[in-house]
Enzyme design. Structure first.
Site, PDB file in Angstrom:
ATOM      1  N   LYS A 178      -6.744   9.946  -4.741  1.00 17.17           N
ATOM      2  CA  LYS A 178      -7.536   8.722  -4.927  1.00 17.17           C
ATOM      3  C   LYS A 178      -8.126   8.260  -3.592  1.00 17.17           C
ATOM      4  CE  LYS A 178      -7.085   3.861  -6.416  1.00 17.17           C
ATOM      5  NZ  LYS A 178      -6.229   2.849  -7.088  1.00 17.17           N
ATOM      6  N   ASP A 209     -10.400  -1.756  -2.462  1.00 22.39           N
ATOM      7  CA  ASP A 209     -10.289  -2.145  -3.862  1.00 22.39           C
ATOM      8  C   ASP A 209     -10.228  -3.667  -3.990  1.00 22.39           C
ATOM      9  OD1 ASP A 209      -9.839  -2.348  -6.551  1.00 22.39           O
ATOM     10  OD2 ASP A 209      -7.782  -1.552  -6.507  1.00 22.39           O
ATOM     11  N   LYS A 223      -9.447  -9.221  -7.805  1.00 20.83           N
ATOM     12  CA  LYS A 223      -8.049  -9.450  -7.430  1.00 20.83           C
ATOM     13  C   LYS A 223      -7.898 -10.838  -6.815  1.00 20.83           C
ATOM     14  CE  LYS A 223      -6.654  -4.722  -6.188  1.00 20.83           C
ATOM     15  NZ  LYS A 223      -5.594  -4.588  -7.204  1.00 20.83           N
ATOM     16  N   ASP A 244      -6.089   1.965  -0.234  1.00 19.54           N
ATOM     17  CA  ASP A 244      -6.273   2.526  -1.575  1.00 19.54           C
ATOM     18  C   ASP A 244      -6.913   3.917  -1.566  1.00 19.54           C
ATOM     19  OD1 ASP A 244      -5.540   2.022  -4.168  1.00 19.54           O
ATOM     20  OD2 ASP A 244      -7.431   1.040  -4.730  1.00 19.54           O
ATOM     21  N   ASP A 259     -10.278  -3.424 -12.456  1.00 18.02           N
ATOM     22  CA  ASP A 259      -9.297  -3.205 -11.389  1.00 18.02           C
ATOM     23  C   ASP A 259      -8.432  -1.963 -11.651  1.00 18.02           C
ATOM     24  OD1 ASP A 259      -8.005  -3.646  -9.034  1.00 18.02           O
ATOM     25  OD2 ASP A 259      -6.795  -5.341  -9.748  1.00 18.02           O
ATOM     26  N   GLU A 319      -9.306   1.047 -11.618  1.00 16.55           N
ATOM     27  CA  GLU A 319     -10.423   1.921 -11.265  1.00 16.55           C
ATOM     28  C   GLU A 319      -9.978   3.301 -10.782  1.00 16.55           C
ATOM     29  OE1 GLU A 319      -9.015  -0.085  -9.203  1.00 16.55           O
ATOM     30  OE2 GLU A 319      -8.777   1.232  -7.465  1.00 16.55           O
ATOM     31  N   ARG A 368      -7.746   5.444 -11.908  1.00 11.28           N
ATOM     32  CA  ARG A 368      -7.675   6.444 -12.980  1.00 11.28           C
ATOM     33  C   ARG A 368      -9.062   6.922 -13.381  1.00 11.28           C
ATOM     34  NH1 ARG A 368      -4.423   2.128 -16.433  1.00 11.28           N
ATOM     35  NH2 ARG A 368      -3.873   1.649 -14.276  1.00 11.28           N
TER      36      ARG A 368
HETATM   37  N1  BES Z   1      -5.037  -0.094  -6.054  1.00 10.88           N
HETATM   38  C1  BES Z   1      -4.372  -0.796  -7.090  1.00 10.88           C
HETATM   39  C2  BES Z   1      -2.863  -0.543  -7.121  1.00 10.88           C
HETATM   40  C3  BES Z   1      -2.082  -1.011  -5.936  1.00 10.88           C
HETATM   41  C4  BES Z   1      -1.397  -2.207  -5.996  1.00 10.88           C
HETATM   42  C5  BES Z   1      -1.969  -0.237  -4.799  1.00 10.88           C
HETATM   43  C6  BES Z   1      -0.645  -2.638  -4.929  1.00 10.88           C
HETATM   44  C7  BES Z   1      -1.217  -0.672  -3.721  1.00 10.88           C
HETATM   45  C8  BES Z   1      -0.546  -1.867  -3.785  1.00 10.88           C
HETATM   46  C9  BES Z   1      -4.956  -0.386  -8.435  1.00 10.88           C
HETATM   47  O1  BES Z   1      -6.278  -0.009  -8.434  1.00 10.88           O
HETATM   48  C10 BES Z   1      -4.835  -1.562  -9.337  1.00 10.88           C
HETATM   49  O2  BES Z   1      -5.458  -2.535  -9.049  1.00 10.88           O
HETATM   50  N2  BES Z   1      -4.061  -1.435 -10.409  1.00 10.88           N
HETATM   51  C11 BES Z   1      -3.894  -2.486 -11.325  1.00 10.88           C
HETATM   52  C12 BES Z   1      -3.936  -1.889 -12.716  1.00 10.88           C
HETATM   53  C13 BES Z   1      -3.945  -2.920 -13.798  1.00 10.88           C
HETATM   54  C14 BES Z   1      -5.271  -3.659 -13.795  1.00 10.88           C
HETATM   55  C15 BES Z   1      -3.732  -2.226 -15.115  1.00 10.88           C
HETATM   56  C16 BES Z   1      -2.540  -3.129 -11.072  1.00 10.88           C
HETATM   57  O3  BES Z   1      -1.590  -2.414 -10.794  1.00 10.88           O
HETATM   58  O4  BES Z   1      -2.460  -4.364 -11.105  1.00 10.88           O
HETATM   59 ZN    ZN Z   2      -7.019   0.698  -6.683  1.00  9.92          ZN
HETATM   60 MN    MN Z   3      -7.582  -1.669  -8.630  1.00 14.15          MN
END
Ligand code: BES
Ligand code: ZN
Ligand code: MN
Length: 493
Positions: A252, A257, A264, A275, A334, A336, A338
């Site tokens: 990734k 992000d 966020k 990220d 968010d 994104e 995947r």
């Molecule tokens: N990049 C984030 C995940 C992340 C969170 C990485 C904390 C490092 C530290 C990812 O893109 C994300 O935002 N995931 C969301 C998914 C949700 C919207 C289903 C999450 O984990 O809140």
């Molecule tokens: Zn992310």
């Molecule tokens: Mn995200």
């Protein structure tokens, strides 16, 4: 906009050289352990009469992470704690020498000896000595210590240096702020370095960008990158070391992000420069494999994009088409990672005439749910049953804690969408790490052994340094991937 291809901000670490004996003035680094009857010196090199007593006098106990300094006849000794005397393994050694490297401020020259094995000593020093000073304009950076490594096995020394330098390279990329490291700058860095290194290692770099991404069907990468002024890129790095195994690596590469339209909250959003850590670890792994001349064929696919909200950003409710034709309803912009990974996985596993890869190793800072389930330091590992378990075990062996996690039957229902083949998030607050894993599994062909490493927590150390892990970027899970590649190349897997 920053200057293109600027990669001027790098971390530093101790410099190493090999010799048969320690230079006279160099500080002696001596490992100590916690024995049944108190402090112990488990090895005798560099030991002089009175050393143990002096260390005891300044309070050394031998516990892991402890360092102490004593002067004996004008010679400086720096002790490093290994922990319990009967539990000294490679990880304890790496951690102790990592702590030693971190404790060398003000020391110009030091010496270590390799009784505990060259690799853990050298890896610990180079990884633990790493420090990222960023763009500070005022302080003149102090020169890191020069460390003489005595009694090293030359081959193991080379191996450890190749691994540690690659990990530190990944750390540099991850630590670089997103105004310097945006997709096109990142792709440029990779192209420039491959060129710069071409006399030592042979890496082939190709970049897909602009209209070509759209025309070739990379709907996930285009959708995620669409909100940013910085156009997305798909970087393909290949290394052909021969051998009869083909490995695809996918990482990734979200250079920042924000969450996109599903923005966020502000707190700690700055950490989202990490990220792209999955892509950095994959890059480190191909570079290391090439330096180690592993007999294996590697194709790394790195989807790079910046997830921003804007008038051109993807909306909740949009339906996109992935590279393999699968359609997906975006309910949360968010989620994104995947989306870009699905395209890259489909491309990496495509049969373009000479079959699909034997293995797919994919790494991503994918979900906050990984942190909820396993904490800051332990990666969640999903994928084909046996390969998943093997890679999780390798992670624990190399000191990158990892734990196997299941894909869940109930998510098969929850991934269905009324308007597309699948949806990118499910309607629940539970099992988020596994849901993301299931999403990715939809793009992996049956006959490919695959593993997905969710390193949202492990890739970034928001706390203090410990062992050989510095603050900020850790380089995880690069060493897990490098060791897995080594075993595939050896025919052990
Ligand atoms: N990049 C984030 C995940 C992340 C969170 C990485 C904390 C490092 C530290 C990812 O893109 C994300 O935002 N995931 C969301 C998914 C949700 C919207 C289903 C999450 O984990 O809140
Ligand atoms: Zn992310
Ligand atoms: Mn995200």
């Amino acid at each position: 906009m920053q200057q293109l291809n600027s990669f001027r901000v790098r971390g530093t670490t101790v410099s190493l050289n090999q010799a048969e004996s320690a230079p006279e003035d160099a500080a002696r680094i001596v490992p100590v352990a916690k024995g049944e009857d108190g402090l112990e010196l488990p090895v005798t090199s560099f030991a002089v009469g009175g050393l143990l007593d002096s260390l005891v006098a300044v309070g050394a106990k031998g516990v892991s992470g402890e360092t102490a300094r004593v002067l004996i006849d004008g010679q400086l000794y720096v002790s490093v704690g290994l922990g319990s005397a009967d539990e000294i393994d490679d990880e304890a050694v790496r951690r102790a020498f990592g702590a030693a490297a971190r404790s060398l401020s003000g020391v110009e020259e030091a010496a270590v000896s390799c009784e505990f094995g060259t690799r853990p000593v050298v890896e610990g020093l180079l990884l633990g000595g790493y420090s990222y000073q960023g763009l500070k304009s005022s302080d003149s950076p102090s020169t890191p210590a020069a460390v003489t490594v005595v009694g090293a096995d030359p081959e193991e020394f080379e191996h450890a240096v190749a691994v540690a330098e690659s990990v530190n390279f990944a750390r540099d990329l991850v630590n670089t702020p997103a105004d310097f490291l945006y997709p096109v700058a990142y792709a440029g860095i990779i192209e420039d370095l491959a060129q710069e290194w071409k006399n030592d290692i042979s890496l082939n770099v190709k970049v897909i960008e602009g209209d070509d991404l759209w025309k070739q069907g990379f709907g996930g990468i285009v959708a995620v990158g669409g909100g940013s002024e910085h156009a997305p890129q798909l970087v393909h790095v290949s290394y052909d070391g021969g051998g009869n195994k083909r490995v695809a690596l996918v990482g990734k590469g979200i250079t920042f992000d924000t969450g996109g339209i599903s923005l966020k909250p502000g707190a700690k959003m700055e950490d989202m420069i990490s990220d792209m850590a999955g892509s950095a670890a994959q890059l480190a792994a191909v570079v290391a494999a090439a330096k180690l001349k592993l007999p294996v064929r590697i194709d790394a696919w790195l989807p790079l994009a910046e997830n921003m909200p804007s008038g051109s950003a993807t909306r909740p409710g949009d339906v996109i088409t992935h590279y393999d034709g699968t359609t997906s309803e975006i309910l949360n912009t968010d989620a994104e990672g995947r989306l870009v990974l699905a395209d890259a996985i489909a491309r990496a596993c495509e049969d373009t005439g000479d079959g699909t890869p034997d293995y797919l190793i994919e790494a991503a800072t994918l979900t906050g749910a990984q942190l909820v389930a396993l904490g800051n330091r332990t990666a969640g590992v999903m994928g084909s049953d046996e390969f998943r378990d093997t890679v999780a075990e390798i992670g624990r062996e190399v000191g990158e804690p990892a734990w196997a996690m299941p894909l869940l039957e109930e998510h098969e229902e929850e991934i269905k969408s009324p308007v597309a083949d699948i949806r990118n998030v499910h309607n629940a607050r539970t099992g988020g790490m596994s849901f993301a894993g299931l999403y990715l599994s939809r793009f992996v062909p049956e006959d490919v052994e695959w593993v997905h490493l969710d390193v949202a927590g492990p890739a970034w150390n928001g706390g203090s340094a410990y062992g050989y892990t510095p603050k900020r970027a850790t380089g995880a899970p690069a060493r897990t991937i490098i060791e897995t590649l080594t075993r595939i190349a050896d025919g052990q897997l």
